[in-house]
Design a protein around this motif. Sequence first.
Motif, mmCIF file in Angstrom:
data_model
loop_
_atom_site.group_PDB
_atom_site.id
_atom_site.type_symbol
_atom_site.label_atom_id
_atom_site.label_comp_id
_atom_site.label_asym_id
_atom_site.label_seq_id
_atom_site.Cartn_x
_atom_site.Cartn_y
_atom_site.Cartn_z
ATOM 1 N N CYS A 73 0.828 -1.206 0.000
ATOM 2 C CA CYS A 73 0.000 0.000 0.000
ATOM 3 C C CYS A 73 0.862 1.255 0.000
ATOM 4 C CB CYS A 73 -0.936 -0.002 1.202
ATOM 5 S SG CYS A 73 -2.199 -1.264 1.073
ATOM 6 N N ILE A 74 2.072 1.117 -0.562
ATOM 7 C CA ILE A 74 2.972 2.263 -0.703
ATOM 8 C C ILE A 74 3.621 2.210 -2.073
ATOM 9 C CG2 ILE A 74 3.579 2.911 1.669
ATOM 10 C CD1 ILE A 74 5.787 0.793 1.602
ATOM 11 N N ASP A 75 3.972 3.387 -2.576
ATOM 12 C CA ASP A 75 4.680 3.436 -3.862
ATOM 13 C C ASP A 75 6.183 3.298 -3.624
ATOM 14 O OD1 ASP A 75 5.561 5.899 -2.940
ATOM 15 O OD2 ASP A 75 4.207 7.068 -4.208
ATOM 16 N N SER A 76 6.970 3.447 -4.664
ATOM 17 C CA SER A 76 8.412 3.214 -4.548
ATOM 18 C C SER A 76 9.091 4.193 -3.590
ATOM 19 C CB SER A 76 9.065 3.288 -5.930
ATOM 20 O OG SER A 76 8.724 4.520 -6.540
ATOM 21 N N SER A 77 8.473 5.348 -3.337
ATOM 22 C CA SER A 77 9.095 6.292 -2.394
ATOM 23 C C SER A 77 8.479 6.193 -0.998
ATOM 24 C CB SER A 77 9.013 7.719 -2.940
ATOM 25 O OG SER A 77 7.708 8.027 -3.338
ATOM 26 N N GLY A 78 7.708 5.123 -0.742
ATOM 27 C CA GLY A 78 7.178 4.898 0.596
ATOM 28 C C GLY A 78 5.930 5.694 0.940
ATOM 29 N N ARG A 79 5.330 6.352 -0.047
ATOM 30 C CA ARG A 79 4.099 7.129 0.183
ATOM 31 C C ARG A 79 2.875 6.275 -0.111
ATOM 32 N NH1 ARG A 79 5.587 11.202 2.665
ATOM 33 N NH2 ARG A 79 7.318 12.435 1.923
ATOM 34 N N SER A 80 1.759 6.620 0.538
ATOM 35 C CA SER A 80 0.550 5.812 0.327
ATOM 36 C C SER A 80 -0.095 6.104 -1.028
ATOM 37 C CB SER A 80 -0.465 6.064 1.442
ATOM 38 O OG SER A 80 -0.953 7.390 1.358
ATOM 39 N N SER A 81 0.068 7.315 -1.558
ATOM 40 C CA SER A 81 -0.486 7.685 -2.883
ATOM 41 C C SER A 81 -1.925 7.216 -3.054
ATOM 42 C CB SER A 81 0.355 7.097 -4.017
ATOM 43 O OG SER A 81 1.686 7.495 -3.891
ATOM 44 N N GLY A 82 -2.744 7.398 -2.039
ATOM 45 C CA GLY A 82 -4.157 7.020 -2.146
ATOM 46 C C GLY A 82 -4.443 5.565 -1.815
ATOM 47 N N MET A 83 -3.385 4.779 -1.567
ATOM 48 C CA MET A 83 -3.602 3.367 -1.242
ATOM 49 C C MET A 83 -3.765 3.189 0.261
ATOM 50 S SD MET A 83 -0.976 1.437 -3.838
ATOM 51 C CE MET A 83 0.416 2.551 -3.692
ATOM 52 N N GLY A 84 -4.343 2.066 0.654
ATOM 53 C CA GLY A 84 -4.519 1.771 2.071
ATOM 54 C C GLY A 84 -5.923 1.267 2.352
ATOM 55 N N ILE A 85 -6.369 1.458 3.603
ATOM 56 C CA ILE A 85 -7.692 0.985 4.002
ATOM 57 C C ILE A 85 -8.740 1.945 3.455
ATOM 58 C CG2 ILE A 85 -9.174 0.437 5.976
ATOM 59 C CD1 ILE A 85 -6.531 0.063 7.601
ATOM 60 N N ILE A 86 -9.777 1.380 2.859
ATOM 61 C CA ILE A 86 -10.857 2.184 2.285
ATOM 62 C C ILE A 86 -11.966 2.309 3.333
ATOM 63 C CG2 ILE A 86 -12.592 2.260 0.440
ATOM 64 C CD1 ILE A 86 -9.806 2.528 -0.675
ATOM 65 N N GLY A 87 -12.620 3.466 3.352
ATOM 66 C CA GLY A 87 -13.693 3.725 4.325
ATOM 67 C C GLY A 87 -14.769 2.658 4.354
ATOM 68 N N GLN A 88 -15.405 2.536 5.495
ATOM 69 C CA GLN A 88 -16.404 1.482 5.712
ATOM 70 C C GLN A 88 -17.718 1.766 5.002
ATOM 71 O OE1 GLN A 88 -16.221 -1.512 7.552
ATOM 72 N NE2 GLN A 88 -14.060 -1.041 7.370
ATOM 73 N N ASP A 89 -18.048 3.039 4.812
ATOM 74 C CA ASP A 89 -19.433 3.360 4.470
ATOM 75 C C ASP A 89 -19.711 3.574 2.984
ATOM 76 O OD1 ASP A 89 -17.777 5.459 4.688
ATOM 77 O OD2 ASP A 89 -19.126 6.753 5.832
ATOM 78 N N GLY A 90 -18.886 3.029 2.127
ATOM 79 C CA GLY A 90 -19.191 3.109 0.708
ATOM 80 C C GLY A 90 -19.856 1.817 0.249
ATOM 81 N N PHE A 91 -19.906 1.623 -1.053
ATOM 82 C CA PHE A 91 -20.546 0.438 -1.623
ATOM 83 C C PHE A 91 -19.556 -0.246 -2.554
ATOM 84 C CE2 PHE A 91 -23.312 -1.876 -4.522
ATOM 85 C CZ PHE A 91 -24.259 -2.402 -3.660
ATOM 86 N N LEU A 92 -19.340 -1.543 -2.336
ATOM 87 C CA LEU A 92 -18.404 -2.310 -3.161
ATOM 88 C C LEU A 92 -19.190 -3.200 -4.111
ATOM 89 C CD1 LEU A 92 -15.375 -3.257 -3.566
ATOM 90 C CD2 LEU A 92 -15.947 -5.123 -2.016
ATOM 91 N N PHE A 93 -18.833 -3.173 -5.383
ATOM 92 C CA PHE A 93 -19.483 -4.076 -6.344
ATOM 93 C C PHE A 93 -18.488 -4.461 -7.421
ATOM 94 C CE2 PHE A 93 -19.994 0.184 -7.835
ATOM 95 C CZ PHE A 93 -20.079 0.151 -9.214
ATOM 96 N N LYS A 94 -18.900 -5.412 -8.260
ATOM 97 C CA LYS A 94 -17.997 -5.991 -9.245
ATOM 98 C C LYS A 94 -18.523 -5.754 -10.659
ATOM 99 C CE LYS A 94 -15.458 -10.303 -9.514
ATOM 100 N NZ LYS A 94 -14.448 -9.628 -10.293
ATOM 101 N N VAL A 95 -17.622 -5.439 -11.568
ATOM 102 C CA VAL A 95 -17.977 -5.301 -12.982
ATOM 103 C C VAL A 95 -16.974 -6.113 -13.803
ATOM 104 C CG1 VAL A 95 -19.005 -2.998 -12.693
ATOM 105 C CG2 VAL A 95 -16.590 -3.206 -13.298
ATOM 106 N N SER A 96 -17.186 -6.168 -15.105
ATOM 107 C CA SER A 96 -16.256 -6.936 -15.942
ATOM 108 C C SER A 96 -14.913 -6.218 -16.031
ATOM 109 C CB SER A 96 -16.832 -7.100 -17.346
ATOM 110 O OG SER A 96 -16.686 -5.880 -18.048
ATOM 111 N N LEU A 97 -13.875 -6.984 -16.346
ATOM 112 C CA LEU A 97 -12.538 -6.408 -16.476
ATOM 113 C C LEU A 97 -12.487 -5.442 -17.662
ATOM 114 C CD1 LEU A 97 -10.381 -9.579 -15.700
ATOM 115 C CD2 LEU A 97 -11.216 -7.840 -14.129
ATOM 116 N N GLY A 98 -13.310 -5.700 -18.671
ATOM 117 C CA GLY A 98 -13.377 -4.801 -19.829
ATOM 118 C C GLY A 98 -13.897 -3.428 -19.443
ATOM 119 N N LEU A 99 -14.950 -3.408 -18.621
ATOM 120 C CA LEU A 99 -15.511 -2.123 -18.190
ATOM 121 C C LEU A 99 -14.509 -1.374 -17.307
ATOM 122 C CD1 LEU A 99 -17.779 -0.054 -18.072
ATOM 123 C CD2 LEU A 99 -18.825 -1.364 -16.233
ATOM 124 N N ILE A 100 -13.807 -2.086 -16.443
ATOM 125 C CA ILE A 100 -12.802 -1.440 -15.586
ATOM 126 C C ILE A 100 -11.746 -0.748 -16.447
ATOM 127 C CG2 ILE A 100 -10.742 -2.030 -14.199
ATOM 128 C CD1 ILE A 100 -13.094 -1.602 -12.444
#
Length: 168
Positions: A73-100
């Motif tokens: 969850c860090i880039d090459s310089s040790g920064r999180s750059s938006g990576m890490g634990i995602i908030g609890q209160d959103g919505f997770l769903f799945k789509v095709s790899l093509g749409l992504i």
Amino acid sequence: QYVPVKGDHVLGIVTAKAGDVFKLDVGGSEQASLSYLAFEGATKRNRPNVQVGDLIYGQFLVANKDMEPEMVCIDSSGRSSGMGIIGQDGFLFKVSLGLIRKLLAPKCEIIQELSRLYPFELVLGMNGRIWVKAKTVQQTLIIVNILEACEYMTAEQRKQALAKLSGN
């Protein structure tokens, strides 16, 4: 089924804590591992507060057919750059790899059009998982429905659907 690729950014769900390593379901044939030290500012004393069930946005450091995929969850310089634990209160769903791939393209029209409707947070994983959070549950679900429908709509149909929603 998603096949991990080195450098891919994905959304994983923590399934287990084993010593210094978390196991994550990333939608592939096997679980990925994530060291507690692979977070910005993490040390032996200062461990990230990661629980089973948490949603993690990270990238693959190691991904080949002979080894267990390993995430960080860090880039090459040790920064999180938006990576890490995602908030609890959103919505997770799945789509095709093509749409992504379409949604991750620079200057993606779908996302630009949606952002005119409401403000929202969006996390896109190369493994086909999307996490979204708007101001209200209703707005969040509208965005989820549009993103899911995008797969089967032409650009024109999408523009008409969004125009209806925005009241134009």
